[in-house]
Each structure stands twice: as structure tokens, then as C-alpha cells.
Scaffold this active site. Structure first.
Site, PDB file in Angstrom:
ATOM      1  N   LYS A 142       0.857  -1.180   0.000  1.00  0.00           N
ATOM      2  CA  LYS A 142       0.000   0.000   0.000  1.00  0.00           C
ATOM      3  C   LYS A 142       0.899   1.237   0.000  1.00  0.00           C
ATOM      4  O   LYS A 142       1.950   1.258   0.649  1.00  0.00           O
ATOM      5  CB  LYS A 142      -0.894  -0.034   1.241  1.00  0.00           C
ATOM      6  CG  LYS A 142      -1.929   1.072   1.325  1.00  0.00           C
ATOM      7  CD  LYS A 142      -2.795   0.881   2.561  1.00  0.00           C
ATOM      8  CE  LYS A 142      -3.873   1.939   2.679  1.00  0.00           C
ATOM      9  NZ  LYS A 142      -4.751   1.702   3.847  1.00  0.00           N
ATOM     10  N   SER A 217      -9.292   1.633   2.505  1.00  0.00           N
ATOM     11  CA  SER A 217      -8.367   2.435   1.719  1.00  0.00           C
ATOM     12  C   SER A 217      -7.236   1.636   1.067  1.00  0.00           C
ATOM     13  O   SER A 217      -6.461   2.184   0.285  1.00  0.00           O
ATOM     14  CB  SER A 217      -7.753   3.533   2.597  1.00  0.00           C
ATOM     15  OG  SER A 217      -7.043   2.982   3.692  1.00  0.00           O
ATOM     16  N   SER A 241     -10.080  -0.746   6.402  1.00  0.00           N
ATOM     17  CA  SER A 241      -9.317  -0.479   5.181  1.00  0.00           C
ATOM     18  C   SER A 241      -8.578  -1.673   4.607  1.00  0.00           C
ATOM     19  O   SER A 241      -8.162  -1.638   3.453  1.00  0.00           O
ATOM     20  CB  SER A 241      -8.319   0.657   5.432  1.00  0.00           C
ATOM     21  OG  SER A 241      -8.996   1.859   5.677  1.00  0.00           O
TER      22      SER A 241
END
Length: 579
Positions: A142, A217, A241
Site C-alpha cells: 500500500k 483504503s 481499510s
């Protein structure tokens, strides 16, 4: 006042001309203020394109040099088998890396999930310790995981062109375990959304259906792993997330207890908020891959590099136990009405667990609305959103965050007034507005104490029933693009366990059927408010999309949570076990 006096002094055409001047000046100021942001967008997309071109060249070069390599067979290998073949030298790490580089480049064309190619992965191969548990394994990150020499923008223009000076601790540990980080993946702007879009890199879409969100996310991770472009990834989770993208993209993901894995070196947009804990966790195609990642990270190197992490190595005996489990479960949290597919997924999983000899006990944590509206929202925005908003000065605001940013920008008194006015018709929105106001240090301490009391209350409920783990619904199927930002209440199934700081993971167990889709036409939610209406609208046209369940354990019991997830996976998707 000055503008009014000037207007009154100039009749007719002169007044119109002056008004036009004011409008032109305002537009010019806005344009000038956004110049930096526009430049950041151009540079970020140039960097993204250059990285993707390098990926394509590297993959093509390797294919030309190794025309007999069976790429499809390599990509189909479960991670444990891949690791075994790497350690036995049956597969060369170069073959694995460049095969995944090529696959990631290919799937990015349809999903827009990759933001950066970590090009030094090619030299990292020669430095990877052969004895490492993840020797030769390509790992996606990420974008918030800092990587030396690379930007971690979070989709914000102020972070573009600011390369990291060193790797974050977990990235360092991955390398020490022989892993090869190879790409950064996309996030929603600021990471405060469960959609995945930002002005710098654009919208990431779901690999199952491009009109659907991949979740957020950690949405770039979900899209990349879900489409086969990475065997293992790292995400973060402060409200779901890791779990939203895992659910929406049909993969597995684990949110550990907040401090089980190091957060040192992570890029964020709000620092110092400790009421609701952020977690670092793995994402992969199956549960065994999650366990392998956790096993590798929970090592002496991490405990040495970050002494604030409790030195708790992976407890193999807990993960591999075959003792029957006592499982609490609920079909609904009575806050977000589950979709027909969500409810069916829980009931079918419950039946399979009972048939396998486990005991299922009805269980529901107390006072969930208070935990979401007061404790979680109050903790996340205890400064009224001031620190969060600083990140957007002179920047574009992505549509996935438009409503949140607009609300946070309201003066304190207006938030209170709106909360009062909308309460009769929109009680949930009213509660969120009330708790987005800034509070004093004393009030923050009171809130943090309330969270501790709530955590102890739920643990006492759990222990009164002598539960090992809990089975809950997980939001599914994937929502339409841009719908998550207008369905805030649907974070209830995940946010609760960030507030409690319990480990929680998701496992895909089924897909949406035509019957589920037909029943969804009658969905109204528990409140019939704008969030419920958006949820019903956003879940349409979803036949065939994945549906997951959530598995929860008490704090620091990640191994037990994974063991439960593996059992659910074994019973509900036996094809993964046979592979």
C-alpha cells in the site's frame, strides 16, 4: 462591506463590469492557488507512466530470455508452494519476480491499481537472504508504506516529490526475510475512505466488475491481489481499510491488534490520534498466505527495529490446533441492515461450522451505535477535523471525500445547529455531526476512558459466554464507484473492531446469486435514510460478485483468528485447500 459600497457608487454597466472583475479575480486566485496541485498531478502521472513502462520492458526482456517458462502455472501456485519451490531452487527468484511484474502490468491496464514500480527490486533479488521465510516472494505495498527513494503521496499534492529517506520497519523486515517489494498500490486521497480514488493517480476499479469499487483504503492492494497481480500484500486498517478491499475483491485479509505489527515509518495525514487504533496487516489469496506473512514479520528483527512492539512471536500451536471452537455469531448488528447475500453467507457458514463439530452461540456486542457514533467518530475527529483538513490546502478534493471534507469545514456552531435540525429525520447523520466537533483535552481524556470501559464491557460479555471467536457479517457485495462516500453508516461491521482493537479478518465464502439480487430490491435498511438508500442503490447489478464473512478474536489472539479463518475457508471454499 467595501464591495457593497463600490457597487452602490457605480450605476448600470459600471456595476456589472465591477462584478465581473470580482468574479474574474476570484477565479484567478483559485486557479493560482491550485497551480501547485495541478503540477503535482502532472508529475505523479508521469512518474506512474514511466514506472509502468519500466515494468513492461523488464517483463518482456525476461520472457524473451526465458521463452519456455510456464507463467500461468507459476501464477497459479499458492504462496506456500511458491515459497517451497523457491527454497528448493525448483524456481528461480528472477522467474517469480518478473512473471509477477508482467502480470501486475497487465492487470493494471484494467484496474489502475499500481502507482509506482519499485525498480530496485531487480537488484534486491541478489541481496535477498535465502534462509528467509519469504525468500524470493514478490510483495506489493500500500502506498503509505515508506520505501527509500519513493514518494508516499496518499493522493495528496503536498506529498508528491518528497521521497522517503528510509524504509518503514515492516518493509525492512520483509527484505530481511527475503521478500522482494516490487510495487506501490493506490489509495483514496488521505486514506479516509473505503473507496479508492485520488486526484494524483485517479480511480482504481474492482477487478471483478469495473463499475464497482475495489474498496478502500487499501483498494489498490485488493484490486492487484484479487486479479492475480501479486501473491502477497501489506495494507493498513483504521475503519475497515484491509477488510473492505478484501471483501469487495474476493481475497483474504487480516487486521491485527493495533500494535502487533510495527507502524514505524508509515506515512499518514493525521498523527497522534490514538483513540481508534490503526493496524498493519497482510492481504492475500488464502489464509495460509496470511499466516506465513505474519510468521515472517513476528521475528526478532522487527522486535529489535521497533522496541515498542510487544515481542510476541507467532504461536504455531494455536494456529495449527484442531480443537473444536465455541463461536459467537450475529446475522446483523441492527445498525446496517445486511444485504441478502451477507445474511446468507453468515447462516451458511454457521451451518457448516456446526456440521464440523463447532458450537455456535448467538452473541451481539452491546451499544454498537454509541461505539460508532460517539466513541469512534469522536476519537477520529476530536480536533474537529482541523489536522485532517490541513492536508488539503491548495489541493483538489476527490469526489470520494467531498461530503466528509465539506462537513469538517463547517464552523463548530453550524455543525451543532445542523445536528439539531436534522435529528428528527436523520438521527444517524445528526449523531455523526455532533461528534465531529472539536473537544478539549479533558473531554478527549473522558472519551478515551469511555472507549476503555466499552472494551472491558464487550470482553466481559464475550467471556460470560466462554467464546473463542466470533463470526459476523462483512459488508458485501462491492458498491458502485463513488457510493462508499455516501454510505458512511455501512462501516459499522468493521469500525466496531477498530474501536475495540480486536483482531479481525475476512474470508470470501460465496458469491451473489440472482435470488440475492431479487431480494435486494426490497432492501430499505433500518433507518431508511440517505445512507441506507445509497447502500441499496450501490449494491445493484452484483450477481457473481464475492461475499465474505468476518472472523474476530480477542486482543493479541491473531493466531486464533487465523485458525478460525482457515477453518471457515476449509469448509466454505474447499477448492483452496485441495490446491
Amino acid at each position: 462591506m467595501v464591495q457593497y459600497e463600490l457597487w452602490a457608487a457605480l450605476p448600470g454597466a459600471s456595476g456589472v463590469a465591477l462584478a465581473c472583475c470580482f468574479v474574474a479575480a476570484a477565479v484567478a486566485l483559485r486557479w493560482s492557488g491550485r497551480r501547485t496541485a495541478r503540477g503535482a498531478v502532472v508529475r505523479a502521472r508521469q512518474r506512474q507512466r514511466a514506472g509502468l513502462e519500466n515494468m513492461d520492458r523488464a517483463a518482456q526482456r525476461f520472457r524473451l530470455q526465458n521463452p519456455d517458462l510456464d507463467s500461468e502455472a507459476l501464477l497459479a501456485l499458492p504462496l506456500p508452494q511458491l515459497v517451497q519451490k523457491l527454497h528448493s531452487r525448483e524456481l528461480a527468484p528472477e522467474a517469480v519476480l518478473f512473471t509477477y511484474v508482467g502480470k501486475a502490468w497487465e492487470v493494471n491496464k484494467g484496474t489502475n491499481c499500481v502507482t509506482s514500480y519499485l525498480a530496485d527490486c531487480e537488484t534486491q533479488l541478489s541481496q535477498a537472504p535465502r534462509q528467509g521465510l519469504l525468500y524470493g516472494v514478490p510483495v506489493s505495498l500500500k502506498e503509505c508504506f515508506t520505501y527509500k527513494g519513493q514518494d508516499s503521496t496518499l493522493g495528496l499534492s503536498l506529498n508528491e516529490g518528497v521521497p522517503a529517506e528510509c524504509d518503514s520497519v515492516v518493509v525492512h523486515v520483509l527484505k530481511l526475510q527475503g521478500a522482494v517489494p516490487f510495487v506501490h498500490t493506490n489509495v483514496p486521497q488521505s486514506m479516509f475512505s473505503y473507496d479508492c480514488s485520488n486526484p494524483l493517480f485517479g480511480q482504481t476499479v474492482n477487478p471483478w466488475k469495473s463499475s464497482k469499487s475495489p474498496g478502500g483504503s487499501s483498494g489498490g492492494e485488493g484490486a492487484l491481489i484479487g486479479s492475480g497481480g501479486s501473491p502477497l500484500g501489506l495494507g493498513t486498517d483504521i475503519g475497515g481499510s484491509i477488510r473492505f478491499p478484501s471483501s469487495f475483491c474476493g481475497i483474504c485479509g487480516l487486521k491485527p491488534t493495533g500494535n502487533r505489527l510495527s507502524k514505524s515509518g508509515l506515512k499518514g495525514c493525521v498523527y497522534g490520534q490514538e483513540a481508534v487504533r490503526l493496524s498493519v496487516g497482510p492481504m492475500a489469496r488464502d489464509v495460509e498466505s496470511l499466516a506465513l506473512c505474519l510468521r515472517a514479520l513476528l521475528c526478532e528483527d522487527m522486535f529489535r527495529l521497533d522496541p515498542t512492539v510487544p515481542p510476541l512471536p507467532f504461536r504455531e500451536e494455536v494456529y495449527t490446533s484442531s480443537q473444536p471452537l465455541r463461536v459467537g455469531y450475529y446475522e446483523t448488528d441492527n445498525y446496517t441492515m445486511p444485504s441478502p447475500a451477507m445474511r446468507r453467507a453468515v447462516l451458511e457458514t454457521k451451518q457448516s461450522l456446526e456440521a464440523a463439530g463447532h458450537t455456535l452461540v448467538p452473541f451481539l456486542p452491546s451499544n454498537i451505535p454509541h461505539a460508532l457514533e460517539t466513541l469512534s467518530t469522536g476519537g477520529l475527529f476530536s480536533d474537529g477535523g482541523h489536522t485532517f483538513l490541513q492536508n488539503f490546502k491548495g489541493d483538489f478534493v476527490d469526489p470520494c471525500l467531498g461530503d466528509l471534507v465539506s462537513i469538517l469545514k463547517l464552523p463548530q456552531w453550524l455543525k451543532g445547529l445542523l445536528a439539531f435540525l436534522v435529528k428528527p429525520l436523520l438521527p444517524r447523520l445528526s449523531a455523526f455531526l455532533s461528534n465531529m466537533k472539536s473537544r478539549s483535552a479533558g473531554k478527549l481524556w473522558e472519551l478515551q476512558h469511555e472507549i476503555e470501559v466499552y472494551r472491558k464491557t464487550v470482553i466481559a460479555q464475550w467471556r460470560a459466554l466462554d467464546l473463542d471467536v466470533v463470526l459476523t457479517p462483512m459488508l458485501a457485495p462491492a458498491l458502485d464507484l463513488n457510493a462508499p462516500g455516501r454510505a458512511t453508516g455501512a462501516v459499522s461491521y468493521t469500525m466496531l473492531y477498530n474501536c475495540l482493537d480486536f483482531p479481525a479478518g475476512v474470508v470470501p465464502v460465496t458469491t451473489v446469486t440472482a435470488e440475492d439480487e431479487a431480494q435486494m430490491e426490497h432492501y430499505r435498511g433500518y433507518f431508511g435514510d440517505i445512507w441506507d438508500k445509497m447502500l441499496q442503490k450501490g449494491m445493484k447489478k452484483s450477481v457473481g460478485l464475492p461475499v465474505a464473512v468476518q472472523c474476530v478474536a480477542l486482543p493479541w489472539q491473531e493466531e486464533l483468528c487465523l485458525r478460525f479463518m482457515r477453518e471457515v475457508e476449509r469448509l466454505m471454499t474447499p477448492e483452496k485447500q485441495s490446491s
